[in-house]
Write a protein that holds these residues in place. Structure first.
Motif, mmCIF file in Angstrom:
data_model
loop_
_atom_site.group_PDB
_atom_site.id
_atom_site.type_symbol
_atom_site.label_atom_id
_atom_site.label_comp_id
_atom_site.label_asym_id
_atom_site.label_seq_id
_atom_site.Cartn_x
_atom_site.Cartn_y
_atom_site.Cartn_z
ATOM 1 N N UNK A 109 68.839 65.292 38.254
ATOM 2 C CA UNK A 109 68.739 65.605 36.829
ATOM 3 C C UNK A 109 70.017 66.238 36.296
ATOM 4 N N UNK A 110 70.600 67.159 37.066
ATOM 5 C CA UNK A 110 71.678 67.978 36.514
ATOM 6 C C UNK A 110 73.085 67.573 36.965
ATOM 7 N N UNK A 111 73.223 66.978 38.125
ATOM 8 C CA UNK A 111 74.556 66.694 38.653
ATOM 9 C C UNK A 111 74.979 65.263 38.337
ATOM 10 N N UNK A 112 76.021 65.051 37.527
ATOM 11 C CA UNK A 112 76.450 63.678 37.218
ATOM 12 C C UNK A 112 76.838 62.900 38.468
ATOM 13 N N UNK A 113 77.558 63.562 39.384
ATOM 14 C CA UNK A 113 78.013 62.882 40.592
ATOM 15 C C UNK A 113 76.834 62.470 41.457
ATOM 16 N N UNK A 114 75.924 63.398 41.722
ATOM 17 C CA UNK A 114 74.801 63.072 42.598
ATOM 18 C C UNK A 114 73.809 62.163 41.891
ATOM 19 N N UNK A 115 73.712 62.297 40.573
ATOM 20 C CA UNK A 115 72.869 61.369 39.830
ATOM 21 C C UNK A 115 73.331 59.929 40.002
ATOM 22 N N UNK A 116 74.654 59.730 39.962
ATOM 23 C CA UNK A 116 75.206 58.384 40.191
ATOM 24 C C UNK A 116 75.009 57.960 41.640
ATOM 25 N N UNK A 117 75.167 58.920 42.544
ATOM 26 C CA UNK A 117 75.000 58.686 43.979
ATOM 27 C C UNK A 117 73.617 58.125 44.290
ATOM 28 N N UNK A 118 72.591 58.701 43.657
ATOM 29 C CA UNK A 118 71.203 58.378 43.970
ATOM 30 C C UNK A 118 70.531 57.529 42.874
ATOM 31 N N UNK A 119 71.314 56.836 42.109
ATOM 32 C CA UNK A 119 70.764 56.091 40.973
ATOM 33 C C UNK A 119 69.737 55.051 41.398
ATOM 34 N N UNK A 120 69.874 54.493 42.574
ATOM 35 C CA UNK A 120 68.978 53.427 43.013
ATOM 36 C C UNK A 120 67.650 53.932 43.567
ATOM 37 N N UNK A 121 67.460 55.248 43.622
ATOM 38 C CA UNK A 121 66.182 55.779 44.101
ATOM 39 C C UNK A 121 65.188 55.771 42.945
ATOM 40 N N UNK A 122 64.145 54.971 43.083
ATOM 41 C CA UNK A 122 63.154 54.832 42.011
ATOM 42 C C UNK A 122 62.037 55.856 42.122
ATOM 43 N N UNK A 123 61.766 56.325 43.355
ATOM 44 C CA UNK A 123 60.607 57.207 43.543
ATOM 45 C C UNK A 123 60.801 58.018 44.818
#
Length: 626
Positions: free
Chosen positions: A162-176
């Motif tokens: 939710x808060x980290x742009x880098x890690x958000x991009x890192x884990x973008x493919x996790x749906x659930x």
């Protein structure tokens, strides 16, 4: 009817009536899944694991390394935050603050892209990489003695995403993400084929949900989405022992650390106390080392490495200077353009800047000819492109032929070479030609846009605590740009201003550094993707929005083999280079380190660990006494 059919019928019947699953049925489902699942104690992207399930310790450690002693580091700048979730988004994170919490898995420093289970005792994923499951160790504990739970893992993942742009991009493919057993958590991906995702999920630092959802000493509710100087609860080998905001932070070894006897941790984390002293001025920090107020110093200035370590303690061997090979990464360091600004939207203008850069003379004047010019975004690795594309790389690029610069297929990338007066003049002529093609003409020694009448002026932004002395060589570059008719100013600001301007993309040109692993993947989205260009706090400083780059990033992430990954990465590298988003600078393949001779270490050091300090080193009482 077999067991699986009975379980499925029971689940469907309860679901149809809107009833929850009883605990016995949930447990039976988990047991049934586990029968078909292959659990592993580690993961490798490059082949088989080196270490078997019950290995005693990593080969590169000293299992008898003594515990104890204090270690003093220098840190540059300041800090105002201990909340690792907000790192890079708000505030400035204290040095090493992230290490108070363990990860699901940890890397082996003598294997490339290989991880073994820490908080997670085992990991599993299907052959198509559509999901990944982690089984947590029953013994895992936070520093307050409470167990590390599946809920902690889910909470940590959701907070980072939710808060980290880098890690958000890192884990973008996790749906659930969901609990799939008593000590088991499962991440389901939005599509199969992401081979790297199970391993990078293993890099997730696990936070104590109960602490972050609680209240501080004053009764105020804690906020995971805000900075804090309240030392957070952790679960790692160290905790925050004491601190002075912006000046000092001290970590103490946790004597009852839950994982201290695990095979992964034998021979490491040997210091009782690790102290970081902050300095705003790199010169003052160097003097602190010379005065024995600091034990270990990594030197980033080649000038200092060549000239600043001639003092008595070096001459009588009380201070040791050593160069350690850096085999675990590639790097791009460059003058980076903010292409969100109209003045940098034309690639010919950006390329003209490269023709003004006299690396050879700069290297001689400032760096004792110790650096090499960077020619790749993956410099120093097999992932760097060379020559013309061929084989699998060419087949990856062919569908994008109409979306990439034509030189990608016709011309090997190379930076302009200067260093002599003849070469400098030839480069400036070529730079002038490119500026004319881009709609500029020289007027009163200025490059003026013919249509708008505006003279081209730029600001090169740097940070005052830069240990490499960016301001010095930026001023050297400024004079070269002036000969091309470009009015450049150099501005240095403090750490807080610099971080805020980077997050808001409020700059013309910065000196950017992008380290790269030996196995690139999901992080490439945060560096170069169109989505990251508009994401506050992302590392797409350049503002790249390019369909071909986006497509190549996905080819890298979803490569089905190491060969395809290398080919796709080289194709991405080639397209980035020929778009002239940056003026590449320089690099070297060593860690330059100076230390007071009071430490012991294993021999040899791990191949992919650099100096591996302080991870596998220890305080040597005999050396210290001398």
């Amino acid at each position: 009817m077999n067991r699986r059919s009975l379980l499925k019928s029971a689940v469907l019947a309860l679901a149809a009536r809107g009833l929850p699953l009883p605990s016995w049925l949930t447990a039976a489902q988990a047991q049934d899944r586990n029968q078909d699942r292959k659990w592993r104690h580690g993961l490798s992207l490059f082949g088989d694991l080196k270490y078997p399930p019950e290995f005693r310790h990593f080969d590169y450690v000293n299992p008898q390394a003594p515990k104890g002693g204090r270690l003093r580091f220098v840190a540059l700048g300041t800090f105002d935050n201990f909340n690792q979730v907000m790192a890079g988004l708000k505030g400035i994170l204290a040095a090493a603050a992230g290490t108070i919490c363990d990860t699901l898995m940890v890397p082996a420093l003598d294997e490339a892209s290989t991880h073994y289970g820490l908080i997670a005792e085992a990991v599993s994923h299907p052959a198509n990489f559509a999901s990944a499951s982690f089984r947590l160790r029953a013994a895992a504990r936070h520093h307050d003695g409470k167990p590390v739970t599946v809920e902690d893992v889910i909470y940590s993942f959701e907070a980072y995403k939710k808060y980290s742009p880098f890690i958000g991009a890192f884990y973008r493919d996790v749906a659930k993400v969901e609990r799939s057993g008593e000590r088991e958590v499962t991440f389901t991906f939005d599509s199969p084929g992401n081979r790297e995702m199970p391993m990078i999920l293993g890099q997730l630092r696990v936070l104590p949900k109960h602490w972050w959802e609680g209240s501080d000493a004053s009764g105020k509710r804690r906020d995971i989405g805000a900075t804090t100087l309240e030392p957070p609860l952790g679960n790692g080998a160290y905790r925050i022992k004491e601190f002075v905001p912006g000046r000092t932070v001290v970590y103490g070894r946790v004597k009852d650390y839950w994982a201290q006897n695990l095979n992964l941790n034998i021979g490491r984390d040997n210091f009782d106390e690790i102290r970081f002293e902050y300095f705003r001025d790199p010169t003052v920090a160097l003097e602190a080392f010379k005065a024995d107020h600091v034990d270990w110093r990594v030197e980033n200035s080649v000038k200092n490495w060549a000239t600043a370590y001639d003092f008595p303690a070096v001459n009588d061997k009380r201070v040791v200077l050593e160069e350690f090979p850096q085999r675990d990464r590639g790097i791009m360091r460059a003058f980076a353009f903010n292409t969100r600004r109209d003045k940098f939207k034309d690639a010919r203008v950006r390329r003209a800047f490269n023709f003004a850069f006299d690396f050879e003379e700069m290297n001689k004047q400032f760096f004792f000819s110790r650096y090499r010019r960077i020619n790749s975004y993956f410099e120093g690795t097999e992932l760097a492109c060379s020559g013309l594309p061929q084989g699998e790389e060419l087949s990856i690029l062919e569908p994008l032929r109409d979306k990439v610069p034509p030189e990608v297929f016709t011309t090997p990338y190379a930076n302009p070479v200067a260093g002599t007066s003849e070469n400098v003049r030839a480069n400036l002529r070529e730079g002038m030609r490119l500026m004319r093609e881009a709609g500029y003409e020289p007027r009163d020694h200025k490059q003026v846009h013919v249509r708008t009448g505006e003279a081209l002026s730029v600001e090169m932004l740097s940070v005052t605590s830069d240990p490499m002395g960016a301001e010095r060589f930026s001023l050297f570059y400024k004079s070269a740009l002036a000969r091309l008719g470009i009015d450049a100013t150099v501005r240095s600001v403090d750490d807080v201003q610099y971080e805020n301007r980077l997050r808001d993309f409020d700059f013309d040109i910065i000196i950017a550094t992008w380290p790269q692993s030996l196995s690139p993947g999901n992080e490439q989205r945060d560096l170069w993707s169109s989505q990251a260009a508009d994401t506050h706090g992302s590392r797409n400083y350049v503002g790249i929005k390019d369909a071909a780059v986006d497509a190549l990033i996905e080819r890298v992430i979803f490569a089905k083999s190491r060969g395809e990954q290398v080919a796709a990465t080289r194709a991405l590298d080639r397209v980035l280079l020929w778009n002239h988003y940056v003026v590449p600078q320089f690099a070297h393949d060593k860690v330059w380190a100076a230390r007071w001779d009071r430490f012991g270490r294993p021999d040899p050091l791990p191949r992919f660990g650099g100096a591996a300090f302080p991870t596998v080193w220890w305080r040597d009482a005999e050396r210290g006494a001398k």
